[in-house]
Scaffold this motif. Structure first.
Motif, PDB file in Angstrom:
ATOM      1  N   GLU A 406      65.702  75.832  82.139  1.00 16.69           N
ATOM      2  CA  GLU A 406      66.819  76.780  82.178  1.00 16.69           C
ATOM      3  C   GLU A 406      68.149  76.040  82.224  1.00 16.69           C
ATOM      4  O   GLU A 406      69.069  76.325  81.497  1.00 16.69           O
ATOM      5  N   LYS A 429      71.886  80.259  81.778  1.00 16.07           N
ATOM      6  CA  LYS A 429      72.420  81.437  82.459  1.00 16.07           C
ATOM      7  C   LYS A 429      73.737  81.850  81.827  1.00 16.07           C
ATOM      8  O   LYS A 429      74.170  82.973  81.920  1.00 16.07           O
ATOM      9  N   ASN A 430      74.323  80.856  81.170  1.00 17.74           N
ATOM     10  CA  ASN A 430      75.545  81.134  80.464  1.00 17.74           C
ATOM     11  C   ASN A 430      75.231  81.851  79.153  1.00 17.74           C
ATOM     12  O   ASN A 430      74.375  81.409  78.393  1.00 17.74           O
ATOM     13  N   ALA A 431      75.918  82.968  78.909  1.00 17.16           N
ATOM     14  CA  ALA A 431      75.582  83.800  77.748  1.00 17.16           C
ATOM     15  C   ALA A 431      75.668  83.015  76.438  1.00 17.16           C
ATOM     16  O   ALA A 431      74.798  83.106  75.576  1.00 17.16           O
ATOM     17  N   LEU A 434      72.676  80.618  75.841  1.00 17.85           N
ATOM     18  CA  LEU A 434      71.440  81.269  75.414  1.00 17.85           C
ATOM     19  C   LEU A 434      71.502  81.536  73.906  1.00 17.85           C
ATOM     20  O   LEU A 434      70.547  81.273  73.184  1.00 17.85           O
ATOM     21  N   GLU A 438      69.014  80.010  70.685  1.00 15.38           N
ATOM     22  CA  GLU A 438      68.406  80.754  69.583  1.00 15.38           C
ATOM     23  C   GLU A 438      68.849  80.179  68.233  1.00 15.38           C
ATOM     24  O   GLU A 438      68.038  79.973  67.337  1.00 15.38           O
ATOM     25  N   HIS A 460      58.005  79.970  84.854  1.00 14.38           N
ATOM     26  CA  HIS A 460      58.928  80.819  85.625  1.00 14.38           C
ATOM     27  C   HIS A 460      59.161  82.140  84.884  1.00 14.38           C
ATOM     28  O   HIS A 460      59.610  82.136  83.747  1.00 14.38           O
ATOM     29  N   PRO A 461      58.887  83.288  85.551  1.00 15.41           N
ATOM     30  CA  PRO A 461      58.968  84.555  84.816  1.00 15.41           C
ATOM     31  C   PRO A 461      60.394  84.933  84.424  1.00 15.41           C
ATOM     32  O   PRO A 461      60.581  85.698  83.473  1.00 15.41           O
ATOM     33  N   ASP A 462      61.388  84.416  85.142  1.00 13.87           N
ATOM     34  CA  ASP A 462      62.761  84.863  84.879  1.00 13.87           C
ATOM     35  C   ASP A 462      63.619  83.841  84.146  1.00 13.87           C
ATOM     36  O   ASP A 462      64.788  84.099  83.904  1.00 13.87           O
ATOM     37  N   TYR A 463      63.082  82.674  83.810  1.00 14.71           N
ATOM     38  CA  TYR A 463      63.881  81.770  82.984  1.00 14.71           C
ATOM     39  C   TYR A 463      64.217  82.509  81.691  1.00 14.71           C
ATOM     40  O   TYR A 463      63.363  83.170  81.093  1.00 14.71           O
ATOM     41  N   LEU A 464      65.468  82.386  81.271  1.00 16.14           N
ATOM     42  CA  LEU A 464      65.859  83.088  80.053  1.00 16.14           C
ATOM     43  C   LEU A 464      65.090  82.551  78.863  1.00 16.14           C
ATOM     44  O   LEU A 464      64.812  83.276  77.905  1.00 16.14           O
ATOM     45  N   VAL A 467      61.796  84.479  78.808  1.00 18.14           N
ATOM     46  CA  VAL A 467      61.960  85.834  78.286  1.00 18.14           C
ATOM     47  C   VAL A 467      62.162  85.773  76.770  1.00 18.14           C
ATOM     48  O   VAL A 467      61.562  86.543  76.013  1.00 18.14           O
ATOM     49  N   GLN A 470      58.820  84.842  74.972  1.00 20.20           N
ATOM     50  CA  GLN A 470      57.829  85.908  74.956  1.00 20.20           C
ATOM     51  C   GLN A 470      58.186  87.002  73.963  1.00 20.20           C
ATOM     52  O   GLN A 470      57.341  87.793  73.573  1.00 20.20           O
TER      53      GLN A 470
END
Ligand SMILES: [Fe+3]
Ligand SMILES: [Mg+2]
Ligand SMILES: [Zn+2]
Ligand SMILES: [Zn+2]
Lengths: 757, 336
Positions: A406, A429-431, A434, A438, A460-464, A467, A470
């Motif tokens: 992350e 975490k910074n928009a 992320l 991509e 980790h389920p909440d790492y961006l 998400v 997945q």
């Protein structure tokens, strides 16, 4: 008369866009061979015919004299029937193939540098000079095949002089895609913070502003830097205030090695790293007396320097004379600015002037950062100059897209037995970061012609990144964080089979839902067993405990003293106001947002705060970094006690060390000596536990990975003691030990879980 | 983790809850594709438009500063109806009681239910009571269902947010979650934090005259403002940008959150609504809210800034922009 032979050669690796075909052409002329050379989808193909001895010499020269930017991967030769013919030609590219490789961006070559400062050369002082042996590559490539229309040079039509060079196989600029000159190429310009042009010579005006102590944003190869006079306390202070970056060290640019050596201890190896074509930032020990402003790297015994990595930096550094701060052009945690409009918007509150140009940067790449450990270079960040060079995987595997962690995110794509680790992407975490993950995934897939069939992400389920992965609609492998660290180090050391993985870092999500970070794993790529770990501490406040290390100190004290915690005669207790203490205690008692962690990084934080070194951090790892700096000034012969609980799943408990540290503090022992003894303690406990695991398993190969191994003192203590106990010790050399190297490990693990069909 | 079992996180209102709903519950049970996406169903029965909603209450502890499970059960369903712009009419109440539960406590809960229903202007018209053996329940669970009249032709829906719209909240966020947490853990904090539990149908009634400018109404309960906005962003296919400095937060809540390291954006509310309003009418909406007793601290906290793919982000106090995501379950450390 000697026999005539014809050979067909296929060479893969970084052999396109680096002057390889003209090099082959020149060699063929030298040895009087006939035939042809052409680019293929994955490399170059050659057919050459002539005297057998000449042909052999030609083949040797292909390897031995390859152009500086070329990296030969595979080299296949086959004898075929002579076909006659005379002359040697460069043919058009053959389409299709398994995908080629792309050169990283590269520092100016000696030939171009000589021209840059030659008043009679038509490119005298031209900041965009380059040739097939040097210049921007990865950062300007927009697509494939690597040709001028697929670069950000597409909009610049070459003048007649440049075109003539471009088409002449004997010219250094034959097919140099970014070829340019003052007549036809990109131009510098200088604008103020409103984007209005500043009159006069851009470079001259920028230099004048720097001399006045003003801040200039400078567009480089991979993004914008912020430059100020490194010797002006006022100028550096202004930059710190405007950038809202209170303490994190700034990197500097110096004109040459002699200039660097005026400020730091620079060994031969460090000198070679600095002067390499990759031009990384190298961290070196400060000299006691230097005119560099204290604020450049406060509370830190090290300076980061780089040598000019592009013609503009050469011009700036030479004319300015002294060292310049050259720090990433970004706001606190944002990614570095690389597009002109975005830079102006983002940096207008920081920079007074913008020294920019009209050549676009397509891919943002931060500077790479290296530090020496036990005489070996270790990456703290692997980015510009190294990316996207291929890393050898332990075997052929399915194509995987691995998404990293992350913070310090990088991604890794694989093709066959090659792994391509991306540039540093940053804190997801910074928009904007992320979005950049991509884009980078899509861009690298296109350039390298890789269609991944499997996605690897952190557990980790909440790492961006989790998400995001997945949501891609491909089969996913969730890889435990520390297993990935271990695999990353195994892969770059070409290890297979089972090893002992000592993985020390900040925090990572464990298979039991708790937070890990001081782990002793046994296993290989396919799987692992958690054989031991550091004793657990609560993290009161979750992520807040990372930003505020005093919370970890209080947590360690709570374990010893329970509700009596705030009665301890320790300065760290003052970090919580009297009125807030009941709530703070409840948080620990009831475990409210106080997850348990076996993290080594958090233990270092606790001790750092206990010693009053650092209670709140302004950049990642600061408390531990400053504790290490303090320990370097101290001495200690004996480690503190620790407790190694027995049985399966050994727990290495440093509670006894915390007790002893408190006693030493009360007795007035020097904090530097305490810090030194603490480092020794962690090393001793770790070696002790490795010994037990060796006894139980018979394994003697130890992997050292995780961000804590950026701690030089600890790494040296550990590596020496393990070697003394006759363990075989493996560290990182090619990728960072921190989360920047994680994606490589994820990729290899996923490759083993999804066998190649 | 065992993928075959229901986890506590499936009830968190976060990503796991959504997965359960989308992968298991809706495909099995729903005849209407959008079911479950809004707070209540819209029904057309013989030409009469009704809103219908149900909710179950399992809060621990059952009494907390400013309220208890009883008024929560009334206000919660009233609010779900109100978020469709409906006028709540009547409720049903179902109790599941554990053997050994105190009659005195039940009486207190019933009293506050009656009072809440009177305040909201709804009638409790039918009900049911079951008792389970000791240890098979936790003192008291309440289910309420409600019917409301839809007397407008507006498209108030989570999928109606449009670029440029302003996001308004009617007051301070996080009070309920922190009040319940303090009571549950015995935090004994003397910060005067009370639940914000309240019926919002009055505020909604005052907003309805804005007409077609009123695009979305949603109550940010479990999962807090962050989760609710993420749902709206996904449903509407828009990007929402919050402004951290304009978030109304009680100093007491802020203090507790900063010590406990909790993010108020994810903390539950029971008397708050998010109104997403066309920009031209945003000032008017804000003024209307502020005139209402439940909206004195109303504030514009962000806007819809783009049409891409369900993103929520926040301009932070230090000047960056961070992504705001739905959590899988509870807040977990993630910094490495
Ligand atoms: Fe890590
Ligand atoms: Mg509800
Ligand atoms: Zn060159
Ligand atoms: Zn030209």
């Amino acid at each position: 008369m000697t026999s005539r032979e014809r050979a067909s050669l296929e060479i893969d690796g970084i052999v396109q866009g680096v002057g390889f075909r003209p090099f082959v052409y020149r060699l063929a002329l030298r040895f009087g061979l006939s035939g042809w050379v052409r680019n293929t989808g994955s490399g170059v193909q050659i057919e050459a015919e002539g005297d057998a001895g000449d042909l052999l010499a030609f083949c040797h020269a292909l390897r031995d004299e390859a152009p500086p930017l070329a990296v030969i991967g595979s080299f296949r030769i086959e004898n075929i029937a002579p076909a006659g013919g005379d002359g040697f030609v460069i043919l058009d590219s053959a389409k299709a193939g398994k995908g080629g490789e792309i050169s990283p961006d590269c520092e100016v070559c000696d030939d171009c540098l000589a021209e840059l400062f030659d008043p009679n050369n038509r490119r005298y002082l031209y900041p965009f000079i380059n040739c097939t042996n040097c210049g921007p590559r990865y950062s300007i490539i927009t697509g494939i095949p690597y040709d001028r229309p697929a670069t950000t040079m597409a909009g610049f039509a070459m003048c007649d002089d440049c075109l003539a060079e471009y088409h002449d196989p004997l010219n250094r600029r034959f097919h140099a895609q970014p070829n340019a000159c003052p007549v036809c190429g990109p131009r510098l310009n200088l604008v103020d913070r409103d984007g209005a042009a500043v009159a006069g010579d851009p470079l001259g005006e920028a230099l004048a502003a720097l001399r006045e102590g003003r801040i200039v944003a400078v567009k480089g190869v991979g993004g914008y830097h912020l430059a100020v006079d490194a010797c002006s306390e006022a100028a550096v202070g202004l930059l710190r205030r405007r950038k809202k970056r209170d303490e994190k060290p700034f990197a500097m640019l110096a004109a040459d090695l002699d200039a660097v050596r005026r400020h730091v201890q620079c060994s031969d190896l460090e000198g070679r790293l600095l002067a390499g074509v990759e031009r990384p930032i190298v961290l070196m020990r400060k000299l006691p007396q230097t005119p560099i402003a204290e604020l450049v790297a406060p509370g830190n015994g090290w300076f980061g320097f780089m040598l000019p990595g592009n013609p503009l930096q050469h011009l700036l550094a030479r004319s300015f004379g002294g060292p310049l701060v050259m720090t990433s052009g970004n706001l606190s945690d944002e990614p570095i600015a690389y597009r002109d409009d975005e830079a102006l918007r983002m940096l207008s509150g920081i920079a007074d002037l913008f020294l920019t140009n009209d050549r676009e940067i397509h891919t943002r790449t931060d500077d790479s950062v290296i530090r020496l450990y036990r005489g070996e270079p270790l990456f703290l960040r692997r980015s510009r100059g190294y990316v996207p060079r291929a890393l050898a995987l332990p075997g052929e595997q399915v194509s995987v897209l691995a998404l990293g962690a992350e913070l310090k995110a990088t991604l890794c794509l694989t093709r066959g037995a090659q792994g391509f680790l991306s540039q540093h992407i940053g804190d997801l975490k910074n928009a904007a970061t992320l979005a950049s993950l991509e884009e980078s995934a899509a861009h690298l897939e296109r350039l390298l012609e890789i269609k991944p069939t499997v996605v690897a992400h952190d557990l980790h389920p909440d790492y961006l990144s989790t998400v995001y992965g997945q949501g891609l609609g491909l089969p996913c492998v969730a890889v435990q964080h520390h297993h990935a660290h271990m695999a990353s180090c195994m892969a770059e050391n070409a290890l297979d089979g089972e090893v002992i993985g000592v993985i020390l870092d900040g925090t990572g999500y464990g298979t039991d839902g708790t937070i890990w970070g001081g782990e002793f794993l046994v296993g290989g790529y396919q799987g692992f067993e958690r054989r031991g770990h550091f004793g657990q501490l609560a993290m009161p406040g979750g992520d807040a405990a990372v930003k505020e290390p005093y919370r970890m100190a209080l947590s360690a004290l709570y374990r010893l003293h329970g509700a009596e915690l705030f009665r301890q005669p320790l300065a760290v207790c003052d970090q919580v106001r009297e009125a807030d203490r009941p709530l703070f205690l409840k948080m620990l008692e009831k475990g409210i947002n106080a997850p348990l962690t076996s993290s080594c990084g958090r233990l270092f934080d606790a001790v750092s705060a206990l010693l009053g070194v650092r209670h709140r951090i302004s950049y990642e790892g600061q408390a531990a970094i400053e504790l290490e700096a303090l320990a370097e000034t101290g001495s200690a012969t004996e480690p503190y006690p620790y407790f190694l609980a027995g049985g399966a799943g050994d727990v290495l408990d440093f509670g006894p060390a915390v007790v002893a540290i408190c006693a030493d503090l009360a007795a007035g022992r020097s904090r530097a000596d305490i810090a030194r003894a603490f480092h020794k303690t962690v090393a001793a406990g770790l070696v002790d536990l490795c010994g037990r695991i060796r006894t139980a398993t018979g394994l003697d190969r130890v992997i050292l990975s995780g961000g804590v191994f950026q701690n030089r003192l600890l790494t040296e203590d550990v590596a020496e003691q393990l070697a003394a106990e006759e363990f075989r010790v493996y560290c990182h050399r090619l990728v960072p030990p921190n989360d920047g190297g994680l994606a490589l490990g994820q990729a290899v693990i996923a490759g083993r879980i999804f066998p190649r069909k | 983790m065992n993928n075959d079992l229901i986890l506590l996180g499936h009830g968190s209102g976060g990503r796991l809850s959504h997965q359960l709903l989308e992968e298991l519950i809706i495909p099995q049970l729903s005849s209407v594709p959008v079911a479950g996406q809004n707070d209540a169903a819209l029904l057309n029965i013989g030409g009469v438009k009704l809103a219908f909603s149900t909710d179950s209450y399992v809060v621990d502890p059952i009494f907390f500063p400013g309220g208890n499970i009883g008024d929560l059960a009334i206000n919660g369903t009233v609010n779900d109806l109100a978020m469709m712009g409906a006028r709540p009419l009547c409720l049903s109440v179902g109790f599941i009681l554990e053997e050994g539960f105190s009659k005195e406590e039940l009486a207190r809960i019933l009293a506050s239910m009656r009072e809440a229903a009177e305040t909201a202007g709804v009638a409790i018209v039918t009900g049911d009571t079951k008792v389970v053996p000791k240890g098979k329940g936790d003192r008291i669970f309440i289910n309420t269902s409600g019917i409301g009249a839809v007397e407008h032709n507006l498209q108030i829906d989570g999928a109606s947010a449009q670029v440029g719209d302003k996001i308004i909240v009617n007051g301070c966020i996080g009070d309920h979650g922190i009040a319940v947490l303090s009571a549950r853990e015995g935090l004994e904090i003397d910060s005067g934090i009370r639940t914000d539990s309240a019926a919002l149908n009055g505020v909604v009634a005052s907003l309805l005259p804005l007409g077609s400018a009123l695009h979305v109404l949603r109550d940010p309960t479990r999962g807090g403002v962050a989760t609710t906005l993420k749902e709206i962003a996904l449903q509407s296919g828009v990007t929402i940008t919050l402004d951290e400095k304009s978030l109304p937060i009680n100093p007491g809540v802020k203090g507790v959150c900063s010590i406990l390291g909790l993010d108020p954006l994810y903390v539950a509310n029971e008397g708050k609504l998010l109104a997403i309003v066309a920009p031209e009418q945003a000032e008017e909406a804000l003024a209307v809210m502020r005139r209402h007793p439940l909206g004195k601290d109303a504030a514009v906290i962000g806007e819809v800034t783009g049409t891409s793919s369900g993103k929520v982000q926040m301009e932070t106090l230090v000047g960056g922009v961070r992504g705001v995501e739905m959590l899988a379950g509870e807040q977990l450390p993630r910094i490495c």
